[in-house]
Design a protein around this motif. Structure first.
Motif, PDB file in Angstrom:
ATOM      1  N   THR A 191       0.826  -1.204   0.000  1.00  0.00           N
ATOM      2  CA  THR A 191       0.000   0.000   0.000  1.00  0.00           C
ATOM      3  C   THR A 191       0.860   1.253   0.000  1.00  0.00           C
ATOM      4  N   ASN A 194       2.416   1.779  -3.211  1.00  0.00           N
ATOM      5  CA  ASN A 194       1.417   1.979  -4.265  1.00  0.00           C
ATOM      6  C   ASN A 194       1.630   1.022  -5.438  1.00  0.00           C
ATOM      7  N   ARG A 196       0.885  -1.324  -8.348  1.00  0.00           N
ATOM      8  CA  ARG A 196      -0.228  -1.287  -9.295  1.00  0.00           C
ATOM      9  C   ARG A 196      -0.178  -2.477 -10.266  1.00  0.00           C
ATOM     10  N   HIS A 197      -1.288  -2.684 -10.910  1.00  0.00           N
ATOM     11  CA  HIS A 197      -1.424  -3.764 -11.892  1.00  0.00           C
ATOM     12  C   HIS A 197      -0.334  -3.661 -12.962  1.00  0.00           C
ATOM     13  N   GLU A 199       2.872  -3.925 -12.708  1.00  0.00           N
ATOM     14  CA  GLU A 199       4.211  -3.532 -12.276  1.00  0.00           C
ATOM     15  C   GLU A 199       5.031  -4.758 -11.873  1.00  0.00           C
ATOM     16  N   ARG A 221      -3.030  -7.890  -6.725  1.00  0.00           N
ATOM     17  CA  ARG A 221      -3.066  -6.554  -7.334  1.00  0.00           C
ATOM     18  C   ARG A 221      -2.743  -6.596  -8.828  1.00  0.00           C
TER      19      ARG A 221
END
Length: 371
Positions: A191, A194, A196-197, A199, A221
């Motif tokens: 979190t 951050n 992300r999809h 990565e 994620r």
């Protein structure tokens, strides 16, 4: 048993408070940490006073409690930065001995304070280990369950009602006890960084409780996961969902190339640490929540600023992280990795096996059985 001075604040409700229709004993079995030192400082006792919940607290009958690195680090005073051990807690203060450790708790609410909804009674719960509230009082800095306050290595424990999260799951108590500390730490790191999809995420120490949790949570994620572990555990991590697994002794730059990774989730640090920054892309993010390979590292500051990297030290859970984890558990998007179980009396053996690191997942102490 002595309590932390702050823990004495607040008004006690009349005993037996609002409780389930079963007798709550006056004493309980548990393990007391008597001071900093070796395993001999952990003493199993059967005459510990059962704690009483105050206005905003719940009494939890502990079914199972996981074993963590932080238990051992706290016992040996590893968090202290001086020789006196007067700063050996997560919050940088002295610990209140004797202390009941144990941050990973699955149990049942059996009594509530007079300002807690009686509908909480009978709920199966996981305790959030990062304690931001104690009986209605905000903790700044936050406490850690089983460090600045008593934890779950006992038959009963108390915690602020907000930190006892109801969980609806078919997993066993021991399986659920693998989640709170490790998986919330992993989710907090993802979190904060951050993730992300799509990565690419590199996870060190990937076979441990936090690392194996981070693999699953990063995959949830939609990230690509590169796991770093010992050769004997590579196949298991591929089965867990890792897209690629590297030997922890590998030259990461040679294996991956410079500027090839978006995020590093680090639990190891140690002498190989500079390579983690080399493989990060410009504007990459580095999150750390452990240093099992050694806390002192060599940083070339030019790498940090020329690549515009972001660093995240992760201890205190961001708001909503633990609640998100409960949702993922209930939706079946993460699975427990229970390596072995022990009785509370066998805590010395459990920690010895834990430190050998020849397993994937978590060691759990089974304390009570549901009745």
């Amino acid at each position: 048993m002595r309590s932390h001075p702050k823990a004495l604040q607040g008004t006690a409700c009349s005993w037996p408070f609002n409780a389930l229709k079963r007798e709550i004993p006056a004493t309980m079995a548990g393990v007391l940490l008597m001071g900093h030192g070796g395993p001999e400082m952990l003493q199993y006792q059967t005459d510990i006073k059962v704690p009483q919940p105050r206005e905003h607290e719940v009494l939890v009958r502990v079914f199972a409690a996981g074993v963590n690195n932080t238990d051992i680090n706290t016992r040996i005073g590893w968090y202290s930065k001086n020789d006196s051990s007067d700063d050996a807690s997560w919050g940088g203060t002295s610990l209140p001995f004797p202390l009941v450790q144990g941050a990973d708790v699955c149990g049942e609410v059996v009594a509530v304070g007079c300002k807690v909804d009686v509908n909480r009674l009978g709920q199966r719960v996981l305790i959030e280990p990062c304690i931001t509230e104690v009986n209605g009082e905000t903790m700044q800095p936050p406490w850690y369950f089983g460090s600045e306050c008593n934890g779950g290595f006992a038959e009963y424990t108390v915690v602020a009602a907000k930190h006892a999260h109801r969980v609806e799951s078919s997993f066993s108590d021991a399986e659920l006890a693998t989640f709170p500390c490790s998986y919330s730490t992993a989710e907090n790191m993802l979190t904060r960084a951050n993730v992300r999809h799509g990565e690419k995420v590199l996870i060190t120490g990937a076979s441990g409780g936090v690392g194996s949790g981070a693999i699953q949570l990063a995959k949830a994620r939609g990230a690509q996961v590169i796991a770093v572990t010992s050769p004997a555990k590579q196949a298991q991590l591929l089965q867990l969902g890792a897209d690629q697994v590297l030997n922890r002794h590998s030259d990461l730059v040679a294996a991956l190339g410079e500027n090839s990774v978006d995020v590093v989730i680090d639990l190891v640090a140690g002498k190989g640490w500079p390579q983690l920054l080399q493989v990060l892309r410009p504007h990459g993010r580095y999150a750390v929540s452990g240093a099992i390979g050694g806390p002192m590292v060599s940083l070339d500051v030019r790498t940090l600023y020329l690549k515009d990297l972001s660093f995240f030290g992760c201890t205190v859970l961001a708001p909503g992280v633990f609640a998100n984890l409960i949702t993922l558990i209930e939706q079946g998007k993460v699975k427990p990795l229970l390596a072995s179980t022990f009785t509370l009396k066998d805590i010395h053996q459990a920690q010895q096996v834990f430190q050998q690191k020849e397993y994937i997942g978590k060691m759990v102490l089974q304390i009570n059985s549901p009745s």
